[in-house]
Scaffold this motif. Structure first.
Motif, short mmCIF file in Angstrom:
data_model
loop_
_atom_site.label_atom_id
_atom_site.label_comp_id
_atom_site.label_asym_id
_atom_site.label_seq_id
_atom_site.Cartn_x
_atom_site.Cartn_y
_atom_site.Cartn_z
N GLU A 20 0.92 -1.17 -0.02
CA GLU A 20 -0.03 0.02 0.00
C GLU A 20 0.94 1.29 0.00
O GLU A 20 0.49 2.33 -0.57
CB GLU A 20 -0.77 -0.28 1.22
CG GLU A 20 -2.00 -0.96 1.03
CD GLU A 20 -2.87 -1.23 2.04
OE1 GLU A 20 -2.61 -0.57 3.29
OE2 GLU A 20 -3.93 -1.91 2.45
N TYR A 35 -9.47 13.02 -2.81
CA TYR A 35 -8.87 12.30 -1.57
C TYR A 35 -7.45 12.70 -1.37
O TYR A 35 -6.55 13.29 -2.23
CB TYR A 35 -8.84 10.71 -1.34
CG TYR A 35 -10.26 10.21 -1.77
CD1 TYR A 35 -10.97 9.94 -0.48
CD2 TYR A 35 -10.87 9.71 -2.78
CE1 TYR A 35 -12.20 9.29 -0.38
CE2 TYR A 35 -12.06 9.33 -2.74
CZ TYR A 35 -12.62 9.00 -1.66
OH TYR A 35 -13.98 8.51 -1.60
N LYS A 76 -21.51 5.26 -1.84
CA LYS A 76 -20.66 4.59 -2.52
C LYS A 76 -19.98 5.26 -3.85
O LYS A 76 -20.47 6.37 -4.35
CB LYS A 76 -21.36 3.29 -3.12
CG LYS A 76 -22.06 2.57 -2.20
CD LYS A 76 -21.20 1.56 -1.17
CE LYS A 76 -21.92 0.57 -0.30
NZ LYS A 76 -21.12 -0.01 0.34
N PRO A 134 -8.33 1.70 -7.71
CA PRO A 134 -7.55 1.68 -6.53
C PRO A 134 -6.11 2.23 -6.56
O PRO A 134 -5.61 3.26 -6.20
CB PRO A 134 -8.34 0.56 -5.72
CG PRO A 134 -9.34 0.09 -6.52
CD PRO A 134 -9.00 0.34 -7.94
N ARG A 156 -17.00 0.97 -3.75
CA ARG A 156 -17.01 0.51 -2.36
C ARG A 156 -17.49 1.94 -1.67
O ARG A 156 -17.56 2.89 -2.55
CB ARG A 156 -15.53 0.37 -2.12
CG ARG A 156 -14.62 1.35 -2.55
CD ARG A 156 -13.07 0.89 -2.45
NE ARG A 156 -12.08 1.58 -2.99
CZ ARG A 156 -10.84 1.75 -2.85
NH1 ARG A 156 -10.18 1.02 -1.60
NH2 ARG A 156 -10.06 2.63 -3.61
N ASP A 157 -17.33 1.78 -0.28
CA ASP A 157 -17.68 2.91 0.45
C ASP A 157 -16.63 4.22 0.26
O ASP A 157 -15.78 3.85 -0.03
CB ASP A 157 -17.59 2.66 1.82
CG ASP A 157 -18.70 1.71 2.33
OD1 ASP A 157 -19.85 1.76 1.79
OD2 ASP A 157 -18.50 0.77 3.37
N THR A 160 -15.81 6.27 2.07
CA THR A 160 -15.05 6.63 3.29
C THR A 160 -13.58 5.91 3.20
O THR A 160 -13.22 5.42 4.13
CB THR A 160 -15.56 6.58 4.37
OG1 THR A 160 -16.15 5.28 4.83
CG2 THR A 160 -16.84 7.60 4.74
N ILE A 161 -13.01 5.83 1.97
CA ILE A 161 -11.85 4.83 1.88
C ILE A 161 -10.61 5.45 2.61
O ILE A 161 -9.57 4.70 3.23
CB ILE A 161 -11.60 4.39 0.47
CG1 ILE A 161 -11.44 5.69 -0.24
CG2 ILE A 161 -12.63 3.34 -0.21
CD1 ILE A 161 -11.32 5.43 -1.66
#
Length: 323
Positions: free
Chosen positions: A41, A281, A295, A300, A309-310, A312-313
């Motif tokens: 990551e 973000y 969503k 990614p 996905r949500d 709030t990642i």
């Protein structure tokens, strides 16, 4: 015999004692799956920053190339017009010579550079001033446009050098990711996510009208496709490539760069969010398309696929609506 047993017993006691007092040598443990994930990551986040910087530079280069082309298109007609004006002046000089107005002809035809010729035209009252002003205007325009073109060409060279630097940085990070993916393969059996089945993904999109509905349906159709740096479809995407492609399908142009997209949209509050809006973000380093119900759909990071996905990642920097 007892002496041998005593000797062996003494050696055994000595060996145990040595083992107890010897410094412990820690075993080299393989990274845990969680540690591998964290390392991947971190490297992916760094790669995304490099990719977005590369995308921004590519957008700037594209803009400058278009500007150079426009300048070249403008310079050509100006040169032709200036040449016509010079031909007119020469024709007047020849006519003056043939009609016996030798003084005028001499003033116009006397050898010299363009500037001195323009200066001498001021002495010919019948039409010299008009020709002088026109030629001077055309000459100034050409000089200014050529200067701008030279500056832009210099900019393009600098940006090309920067692009090479970014490419080298990207390659270095991708090499690091390759080694991490090998470790991930050892841990999970696969370096990247398996492509998801997408036969009905576009049909899952909510029924929305207008251009926002087109963009959302496009994003649903991209679900399961792989992350690819610098790509805007149809085989793969990076984050800003996906949002720009979705809105391009809806007839709107967005630059292929997160920070530039932030500058191109109308900024809105979270309470105003509706499907088709963009969610930005972590210092404008990542962007996603909002599809409703809290969503998003986004590309990614390297090794992963486009997914829903949500939203709030990660910490959200802001929200934008395509104008």
């Amino acid at each position: 015999m007892s002496s041998i047993r005593n000797t062996l017993r003494a050696l055994a006691v000595a060996a145990v004692s040595a083992a107890l007092v010897a410094p412990a040598v820690p075993a080299r443990a393989e990274p845990s799956p969680a540690e591998l994930t964290r390392r991947i990551e971190r490297a992916s986040a760094e790669l995304e920053r490099v990719v977005e910087a590369h995308n921004a530079l590519a957008e700037q280069i594209k803009t400058n190339k278009a500007t150079v082309a426009r300048l070249q298109a403008r310079i050509g007609p100006l040169e032709q017009q200036a040449e016509r004006s010079r031909a007119e002046v020469n024709e007047i000089a020849v006519t003056a010579y043939k009609t016996g107005d030798v003084g005028t002809a001499a003033a116009l035809l006397r050898p010299g550079d363009a500037t001195s010729r323009l200066d001498r035209l001021a002495t010919v009252d019948q039409l010299a001033r008009d020709r002088q002003q026109r030629i001077a205007a055309f000459t100034d325009d050409q000089r200014r446009l050529n200067t701008e073109k030279t500056q832009l060409n210099g900019t393009l060279k600098r940006q090309a050098a920067q692009a090479r630097e970014l490419a080298n940085a990207r390659q270095r990070i991708e090499r690091d990711l390759a080694s991490l993916y090998e470790l991930r393969r050892q841990a999970y059996g696969r370096a990247t996510e398996r492509p998801a089945a997408r036969p009905d993904s576009a049909r899952q999109a909510p029924a929305l009208s207008g251009s926002a509905g087109v963009a959302v349906r496009y994003a649903y159709g991209a679900l399961g496709k792989p992350y690819r740096w610098g790509a805007d479809g149809p085989g793969g995407y990076d984050c800003s490539g996906l949002t720009s492609a979705a809105w391009r399908a809806a007839g709107k142009s967005l630059p292929h760069n997160t920070r530039m997209q932030w500058g191109a949209v109308a900024h809105i509050g979270r309470g105003e969010l509706r499907p088709g809006d963009l969610v930005f973000y972590r210092g404008l380093g990542h962007v996603a398309l909002y599809v409703g119900g809290g969503k998003i759909i986004d590309a990614p990071s390297a090794g992963r696929n486009v997914l829903k996905r949500d939203m709030t990642i990660m910490p959200i920097a802001g929200y934008g609506r395509v104008r």
